[in-house]
Scaffold this active site. Structure first.
Site, PDB file in Angstrom:
ATOM      1  N   GLU A  67     -12.044 -21.478  21.390  1.00 38.15           N
ATOM      2  CA  GLU A  67     -12.520 -21.299  19.913  1.00 38.15           C
ATOM      3  C   GLU A  67     -12.328 -19.836  19.516  1.00 38.15           C
ATOM      4  OE1 GLU A  67     -15.186 -25.281  18.543  1.00 38.15           O
ATOM      5  OE2 GLU A  67     -15.998 -23.381  18.944  1.00 38.15           O
ATOM      6  N   GLY A 117     -39.475 -25.663  19.392  1.00 43.81           N
ATOM      7  CA  GLY A 117     -37.997 -25.271  19.109  1.00 43.81           C
ATOM      8  C   GLY A 117     -37.665 -26.022  18.052  1.00 43.81           C
ATOM      9  N   GLY A 177     -34.415 -25.983  17.028  1.00 44.87           N
ATOM     10  CA  GLY A 177     -32.721 -26.386  17.322  1.00 44.87           C
ATOM     11  C   GLY A 177     -32.684 -27.628  16.872  1.00 44.87           C
ATOM     12  N   PHE A 178     -31.454 -28.181  17.422  1.00 48.54           N
ATOM     13  CA  PHE A 178     -31.026 -29.558  17.101  1.00 48.54           C
ATOM     14  C   PHE A 178     -32.028 -30.704  17.579  1.00 48.54           C
ATOM     15  CE2 PHE A 178     -26.932 -27.043  17.118  1.00 48.54           C
ATOM     16  CZ  PHE A 178     -26.443 -27.844  16.016  1.00 48.54           C
TER      17      PHE A 178
HETATM   18  C1  LIG Z   1     -21.548 -20.330  20.585  1.00 50.98           C
HETATM   19  C2  LIG Z   1     -21.709 -21.834  20.854  1.00 50.98           C
HETATM   20  C3  LIG Z   1     -21.093 -22.842  20.307  1.00 50.98           C
HETATM   21  C4  LIG Z   1     -21.398 -24.378  20.655  1.00 50.98           C
HETATM   22  N1  LIG Z   1     -20.601 -25.158  20.141  1.00 50.98           N
HETATM   23  C5  LIG Z   1     -20.998 -26.207  20.129  1.00 50.98           C
HETATM   24  C6  LIG Z   1     -20.220 -27.435  19.751  1.00 50.98           C
HETATM   25  O1  LIG Z   1     -18.932 -27.308  19.097  1.00 50.98           O
HETATM   26  N2  LIG Z   1     -20.618 -28.639  19.838  1.00 50.98           N
HETATM   27  C7  LIG Z   1     -21.720 -29.104  20.472  1.00 50.98           C
HETATM   28  O2  LIG Z   1     -22.208 -30.138  20.356  1.00 50.98           O
HETATM   29  N3  LIG Z   1     -22.560 -28.011  20.776  1.00 50.98           N
HETATM   30  C8  LIG Z   1     -22.056 -26.794  20.818  1.00 50.98           C
HETATM   31  N4  LIG Z   1     -23.116 -25.747  21.478  1.00 50.98           N
HETATM   32  C9  LIG Z   1     -24.089 -26.086  22.083  1.00 50.98           C
HETATM   33  C10 LIG Z   1     -25.367 -26.496  21.238  1.00 50.98           C
HETATM   34  O3  LIG Z   1     -25.759 -25.536  20.298  1.00 50.98           O
HETATM   35  C11 LIG Z   1     -26.555 -26.903  22.245  1.00 50.98           C
HETATM   36  O4  LIG Z   1     -26.471 -27.580  23.064  1.00 50.98           O
HETATM   37  C12 LIG Z   1     -27.846 -27.183  21.286  1.00 50.98           C
HETATM   38  O5  LIG Z   1     -28.066 -26.117  20.243  1.00 50.98           O
HETATM   39  C13 LIG Z   1     -28.982 -27.682  21.865  1.00 50.98           C
HETATM   40  O6  LIG Z   1     -29.916 -27.833  21.207  1.00 50.98           O
HETATM   41  P1  LIG Z   1     -31.502 -27.670  21.555  1.00 50.98           P
HETATM   42  O7  LIG Z   1     -32.199 -28.291  20.595  1.00 50.98           O
HETATM   43  O8  LIG Z   1     -31.721 -28.246  23.017  1.00 50.98           O
HETATM   44  O9  LIG Z   1     -31.870 -26.026  21.637  1.00 50.98           O
HETATM   45  P2  LIG Z   1     -31.386 -24.985  20.470  1.00 50.98           P
HETATM   46  O10 LIG Z   1     -30.646 -25.730  19.343  1.00 50.98           O
HETATM   47  O11 LIG Z   1     -30.842 -23.975  21.148  1.00 50.98           O
HETATM   48  O12 LIG Z   1     -32.903 -24.582  19.954  1.00 50.98           O
HETATM   49  C14 LIG Z   1     -33.860 -24.349  20.772  1.00 50.98           C
HETATM   50  C15 LIG Z   1     -34.572 -23.401  20.133  1.00 50.98           C
HETATM   51  O13 LIG Z   1     -36.107 -23.249  20.543  1.00 50.98           O
HETATM   52  C16 LIG Z   1     -36.400 -21.726  20.081  1.00 50.98           C
HETATM   53  N5  LIG Z   1     -36.978 -21.238  21.093  1.00 50.98           N
HETATM   54  C17 LIG Z   1     -36.495 -21.133  22.669  1.00 50.98           C
HETATM   55  N6  LIG Z   1     -37.722 -20.582  23.190  1.00 50.98           N
HETATM   56  C18 LIG Z   1     -38.676 -20.283  22.385  1.00 50.98           C
HETATM   57  C19 LIG Z   1     -39.900 -19.694  22.620  1.00 50.98           C
HETATM   58  N7  LIG Z   1     -40.427 -19.336  23.810  1.00 50.98           N
HETATM   59  N8  LIG Z   1     -40.920 -19.603  21.464  1.00 50.98           N
HETATM   60  C20 LIG Z   1     -40.386 -19.946  20.426  1.00 50.98           C
HETATM   61  N9  LIG Z   1     -39.207 -20.556  20.152  1.00 50.98           N
HETATM   62  C21 LIG Z   1     -38.447 -20.921  21.170  1.00 50.98           C
HETATM   63  C22 LIG Z   1     -35.098 -20.897  19.726  1.00 50.98           C
HETATM   64  O14 LIG Z   1     -35.439 -20.046  18.751  1.00 50.98           O
HETATM   65  C23 LIG Z   1     -34.340 -22.275  19.292  1.00 50.98           C
HETATM   66  O15 LIG Z   1     -34.478 -22.248  17.615  1.00 50.98           O
HETATM   67  C24 LIG Z   1     -22.471 -24.472  21.307  1.00 50.98           C
HETATM   68  C25 LIG Z   1     -23.685 -23.522  21.860  1.00 50.98           C
HETATM   69  C26 LIG Z   1     -23.191 -22.044  21.274  1.00 50.98           C
HETATM   70  C27 LIG Z   1     -23.958 -20.796  21.938  1.00 50.98           C
END
Ligand SMILES: Cc1cc2nc3c(=O)[nH]c(=O)nc-3n(C[C@H](O)[C@H](O)[C@H](O)COP(=O)(O)OP(=O)(O)OC[C@H]3O[C@@H](n4cnc5c(N)ncnc54)[C@H](O)[C@@H]3O)c2cc1C
Length: 416
Positions: A172, A13, A15-16
């Site tokens: 929002e 992943g 993501g963040f």
């Molecule tokens: C519309 C929206 C608005 C938001 N607004 C805010 C805000 O204002 N402030 C805030 O703090 N948070 C906000 N969030 C929440 C925030 O985006 C999440 O908490 C954050 O992205 C979590 O980070 P993460 O690294 O856990 O997952 P993510 O950032 O979701 O990253 C997960 C990654 O894993 C990858 N992945 C998943 N499964 C697989 C797989 N099987 N194989 C390969 N790759 C995979 C995905 O493609 C993705 O890139 C918001 C979320 C959304 C949807």
């Protein structure tokens, strides 16, 4: 450099959480494989701006390979991970097996429709670029449809926009959509009386942004009402057939548009792992962010369930994912050096939600702000947090243009 002897870290992943961990391990004596099904990192907090025609996708996403261009100990692979074997320590991606010494599972979340199939089939939601563009296309198309609809009842249904969920995302979108209608569509569609348009925000409970202090919740309601958003509390949806929203009290709302923001749960892959899970399907982890019984496997961000010192689950927010990414990376360094693991402690940076032009609510350092000052903080913080100087500049120019000319520039219907 002989990479054979270096511990292999697989980060699932970009993501963040995953991105932060990968960066933190830049100078560590490890070899990293970062995997994501997308070739870009997505800044989800600004996705709703794509949906309301304020920004283009390239301004809220950034190619992973560009981010890590100079990082010698990292390889990126784009692909779908569909299996994790914690006993034999490997993952499977598009059929190939990748072994790991340490794993950081940062697969994030997905929209939760709570099993309401009719909503899953017919509602719009905002979780990735595709869903945000689909929402934008649909919203803009409604004005084209309404402009050629002579029947006032049908026109009213076309111009009624229902948003489900009074959390930060619902608030929002409601604020931004109300402004798009009043500031832009009124000028663009002289044949329409845009006062016929309604934006309804439906919340099943009795408060907006429930995790915020009472004063900010009230301020949010006031700011939304000022923008002509109709907020309905205790409005529990039971179904949506694409034409009518049905509520638990038996009432119905005719609308062509339902935007669902009411739930998040873990990513699909996490649901298949066969490990102990808690609220929203998140994986229960130990205080050092590891999967119990599997040292060296870290689960972070939206995929992970951990409680704070008061027994409250940490929220599914980017701030949690980022801090856990840093912490997991530090713990891997410690493990590589044979040192003890350190428990994770979340430092709450505060709360911030925008409600459109000049309007936001914030709680920072024990102080509450609402209105213009909170909005300025929101703008500055989001510009700062977007990845890449080019994106920062482009978003700033875009917002400045929209601000001074009351415009949303990305009003393209690319497919209905
Ligand atoms: C519309 C929206 C608005 C938001 N607004 C805010 C805000 O204002 N402030 C805030 O703090 N948070 C906000 N969030 C929440 C925030 O985006 C999440 O908490 C954050 O992205 C979590 O980070 P993460 O690294 O856990 O997952 P993510 O950032 O979701 O990253 C997960 C990654 O894993 C990858 N992945 C998943 N499964 C697989 C797989 N099987 N194989 C390969 N790759 C995979 C995905 O493609 C993705 O890139 C918001 C979320 C959304 C949807």
């Amino acid at each position: 450099m002989n990479t054979q002897k270096l511990p292999h870290i697989v980060i699932l992943g970009a993501g963040f959480g995953g991105l932060t961990a990968a960066k933190k391990l830049r100078h560590a004596p490890v070899q990293i494989t970062l995997i994501d099904r997308q070739n870009y990192h997505l800044f989800q907090p600004l996705l709703y701006q794509v949906a309301i025609a304020g920004l283009i996708p390239a301004q809220v996403a950034y190619p992973v390979r560009t981010i890590f261009r100079g990082q010698k100990n990292l390889t990126f692979q784009m692909g779908e991970v569909n299996e994790v074997d914690f006993e034999s320590r490997y993952i499977k991606m598009n059929g190939s097996v990748i072994a790991y010494d340490y794993l950081i599972l940062a697969a994030g979340g997905q929209t939760n429709f709570f099993g309401i199939e009719s909503v899953k089939q017919n509602a719009f939601f905002i979780k990735d670029i595709q869903s945000a563009i689909a929402t934008r296309n649909h919203l803009l198309s409604q004005f084209e449809r309404a402009s050629r609809e002579a029947d006032p009842d049908k026109r009213r249904a076309i111009l009624t926009f229902v948003i489900i969920g009074g959390g930060p995302t619902g608030v929002e979108i409601a604020g931004a959509l109300a402004e798009l209608i009043s500031h832009v569509m009124g000028k663009e569609y002289p044949e329409l009386d845009v006062r016929e348009a309604r934006v309804l925000l439906l919340e099943a409970g009795n408060a907006l942004i429930a995790s915020y202090p009472d004063g900010l919740r009230k301020a949010t309601l006031r700011l939304l009402q000022k923008k002509n958003v109709e907020v309905m509390f205790n409005a529990k949806l039971t179904g949506y057939n694409g034409r009518k929203v049905s509520l638990a009290d038996g009432s119905q709302i005719e609308t062509n548009t339902l935007i669902w923001t009411a739930g998040v749960k873990v990513a699909e892959l996490v649901e298949t792992l066969g490990v102990e899970r808690a609220g929203s399907g998140r994986v229960r982890i130990d205080p050092a962010l590891q999967l119990p019984g599997h040292p060296g496997v870290y689960v972070i961000g939206d995929a992970a369930y951990l409680e704070d010192e008061n027994g409250r689950p940490l929220p599914m927010l980017s701030t949690v994912a980022i801090q856990q990414g840093n912490s997991a990376a530090d713990n891997i360094r410690r493990a590589v050096r044979g040192q003890a693991q350190k428990p994770f402690q979340y430092k709450d940076p505060g709360l911030l939600a925008t409600i459109g032009r000049n309007a936001a609510v914030a709680r920072i350092g024990g102080l509450s702000f609402s209105g213009f000052i909170a909005w300025l903080i929101w703008v500055a913080l989001h510009i700062y947090r977007i990845i890449g100087f080019r994106n920062r500049l482009l978003v700033l120019i875009n917002w400045a243009w929209d601000y001074f000319f009351y415009d949303n520039q990305v009003r393209l219907i690319t497919r209905e």
